[in-house]
Write a protein that holds these residues in place. Structure first.
Motif, PDB file in Angstrom:
ATOM      1  N   ARG A  36     117.673 -50.669 -86.639  1.00 18.54           N
ATOM      2  CA  ARG A  36     117.269 -50.459 -85.247  1.00 18.54           C
ATOM      3  C   ARG A  36     117.802 -51.567 -84.353  1.00 18.54           C
ATOM      4  NH1 ARG A  36     112.371 -48.107 -82.658  1.00 18.54           N
ATOM      5  NH2 ARG A  36     111.706 -49.439 -80.919  1.00 18.54           N
ATOM      6  N   GLU A  55     110.088 -53.138 -83.532  1.00 16.07           N
ATOM      7  CA  GLU A  55     109.286 -51.928 -83.622  1.00 16.07           C
ATOM      8  C   GLU A  55     107.903 -52.153 -83.024  1.00 16.07           C
ATOM      9  OE1 GLU A  55     109.220 -50.807 -87.705  1.00 16.07           O
ATOM     10  OE2 GLU A  55     111.390 -50.484 -87.821  1.00 16.07           O
ATOM     11  N   ASP A 100     102.887 -51.186 -80.136  1.00 18.32           N
ATOM     12  CA  ASP A 100     104.119 -50.447 -80.391  1.00 18.32           C
ATOM     13  C   ASP A 100     105.121 -50.795 -79.301  1.00 18.32           C
ATOM     14  OD1 ASP A 100     105.414 -47.912 -81.832  1.00 18.32           O
ATOM     15  OD2 ASP A 100     105.743 -47.740 -79.669  1.00 18.32           O
ATOM     16  N   TYR A 101     106.341 -51.151 -79.712  1.00 17.10           N
ATOM     17  CA  TYR A 101     107.312 -51.675 -78.750  1.00 17.10           C
ATOM     18  C   TYR A 101     107.732 -50.625 -77.724  1.00 17.10           C
ATOM     19  CZ  TYR A 101     111.316 -54.371 -77.030  1.00 17.10           C
ATOM     20  OH  TYR A 101     112.197 -55.067 -76.241  1.00 17.10           O
ATOM     21  N   ASP A 102     107.803 -49.360 -78.125  1.00 14.84           N
ATOM     22  CA  ASP A 102     108.262 -48.314 -77.216  1.00 14.84           C
ATOM     23  C   ASP A 102     107.145 -47.770 -76.341  1.00 14.84           C
ATOM     24  OD1 ASP A 102     110.912 -48.452 -78.115  1.00 14.84           O
ATOM     25  OD2 ASP A 102     110.486 -47.087 -79.782  1.00 14.84           O
ATOM     26  N   SER A 103     105.984 -47.498 -76.922  1.00 11.68           N
ATOM     27  CA  SER A 103     104.899 -46.862 -76.165  1.00 11.68           C
ATOM     28  C   SER A 103     103.913 -47.853 -75.566  1.00 11.68           C
ATOM     29  CB  SER A 103     104.141 -45.890 -77.076  1.00 11.68           C
ATOM     30  OG  SER A 103     103.389 -46.601 -78.060  1.00 11.68           O
TER      31      SER A 103
END
Length: 488
Positions: free
Chosen positions: A416, A420, A438-441
């Motif tokens: 990645r 993450e 969570d890194y994205d959400s």
């Protein structure tokens, strides 16, 4: 063990106790790698006479914190005065100029305002990045700044003395080096001895003009390979007792696999009690080795009559685990990784030998140094000047200090190539509160709470049963103010 020149440095450093404040013409900026506050001046077991002398001459910060506990993000953050999130830098393999090509740095700002800036040793991060150091920040090429700790093999004339570190002999190599090495060799056999010698030489070269001399020592970073005389300072069975227990109820994500010291997980040995003791011994030997090299540099400063015109700054880039919590190395948000040593020694300090409990962060060093040198502040920094604490060490400037770290611990080594999960941690006077998101959400996946008013060792995650719910809520609000949750 202090050499004659280091002893001279310690005596002369104490000669200006409690004298009136003076302007800073020069800056001697000293960094150590992987050094947690294990110095004698912090009441710890390490034998550090030269750093103890610095602490008696300046102000020692008991609660100083890095912004991320790994080399490149921590150093880049401090040297730009920007938090990792402002830089967008959380990994070792990316140079900060790849993300912000024109960002200002502390040495670059000093250079732009008339200082001769020199780099000796590891200051900016080394080895992993495309750009080597930061050439534009310095008035001359950097020295021994871009290398690999695992290549720090002993350089001697004649036969190489035997390695007397025996219990770790069956463990893996650290690069080209055994994880522990105890050889009867001179200081200059390893990087830090050569760094000290070059720093002394450069001082003689720049002493007659305003200078910013950055000296970056490579120790006590692994491998644990200080010369034998520094191992001999310690009796292994008298080092501080180790409690390897993990904190109760701590989430798994708070930990890592200790790959830096123990090697790849699939090949990792389970260190024996004797091997653990030898590695801890080697870590302390590395601290004393680094301290002796620092003594050579401060002695040279005194010899040139520069004490009354030079601001001395000493700090470590992050802390370290040597078996506590079952961990080896850094890359956590625990106190042992987040807390760093910091000593500021202005010329003729008003409050020499004083300790402060005020919470401070490494992003505060850039604006502090420019203020003490009476040059314009750089724009857009995330830190604040600590000069008010030098004037009044009993005062408070900040409610909290912030540290963060991603998972995986070395996110750039994954497919990645980025985190993450990110762990955000806030340290107040009494608590450490951490959220893993969570890194994205931005969704919170785990939380931790360590009550330092009850237990400094962080052995009980009391998030489910906080002793002081109001204090927890205040800490959570402080964290969300700095790192807003996804819902905001």
């Amino acid at each position: 063990m202090m050499s004659r020149i280091a002893s001279l440095g310690a005596m002369l450093l104490l000669s200006t106790l409690n004298a009136p404040a003076a302007a800073c013409k020069n800056v001697l900026f000293i960094m150590a790698d992987d050094l947690r506050p294990e110095l004698g001046c912090y009441g710890a077991a390490a034998i550090t006479p030269n750093l103890d002398a610095l602490a008696r001459r300046g102000v020692l910060f008991q609660r100083a914190y890095c912004q991320q506990a790994v080399c490149n993000p921590s150093r880049s953050s401090m040297l730009t005065g920007l938090r990792p999130g402002t830089l967008g830098l959380y990994v070792n393999g990316t140079h900060f100029r790849e993300l912000k090509p024109d960002v200002e740095t502390l040495p670059g700002w000093m250079k732009a305002h008339g200082y001769t800036t020199r780099c000796v040793g590891k200051i900016f991060h080394n080895w992993h990045t495309k750009e080597h150091g930061d050439p534009r920040a310095w008035s001359a090429p950097e020295f021994l700044h871009y290398a690999n700790h695992g290549d720090d093999t002993p350089q001697v004339s004649g036969p190489l003395p035997p390695n007397l570190a025996t219990t770790t002999g069956t463990m893996h190599l650290y690069g080209k080096e055994p994880i522990c090495e105890c050889r009867d060799v001179p200081d200059e056999a390893y990087y830090d001895g050569r760094v000290a010698a070059e720093a002394v030489r450069v001082l003689g070269e720049v002493k007659d003009r305003p200078f910013f001399l950055a000296v970056g020592f490579w120790k006590p970073h692994a491998p644990f390979n200080a010369p034998k005389k520094y191992w001999d300072l310690y009796q292994r069975d008298r080092l501080p007792a180790l409690n390897p227990a993990r904190p109760l109820a701590a989430p798994e994500i708070a930990f890592h696999q200790s790959t830096e010291v123990l090697g790849p997980p699939e090949k990792q040995p389970v260190p024996t009690r004797e091997q653990v003791a030898e590695m801890r011994h080697g870590y302390y030997a590395g601290i004393s080795y680094m301290d002796a090299q620092l003594g050579k540099v401060t002695a040279a400063l005194a010899k040139h009559g520069l004490l009354d015109s030079t601001l001395i700054v000493f700090w470590g880039d992050h802390g370290y685990h040597i078996g506590e919590h079952g961990l080896w190395g850094k890359t956590t948000n625990f106190e042992l990784d987040a807390r760093v040593p910091l000593i500021l020694v202005p010329p003729k300090a008003r409050h020499a030998g004083v300790q402060t409990l005020a919470l401070v962060e490494m992003v505060d060093l850039f604006p502090t140094i420019t203020a003490l040198c009476d040059i314009p502040p750089a724009p857009g920094l995330d830190g604040i000047s600590l000069v008010p604490l030098l004037d009044n060490p009993g005062s408070t400037l900040k409610e909290a200090a912030y540290t963060q770290h991603p998972r995986p611990a070395y996110a750039d080594r994954t497919k990645r190539g980025r985190p993450e999960v990110m762990g955000f941690s806030v340290r107040t006077n009494s608590l450490r509160y951490t959220e893993w998101r969570d890194y994205d959400s931005g969704r919170v996946t785990a939380t931790e709470l360590y009550d330092h008013s009850r237990q400094e060792a962080e052995l009980d995650n009391s998030i489910a049963t906080p002793a002081a719910p109001a204090a927890l809520e205040h800490a959570r609000n402080l964290l969300h103010r700095q790192f807003p949750p996804a819902s905001q």
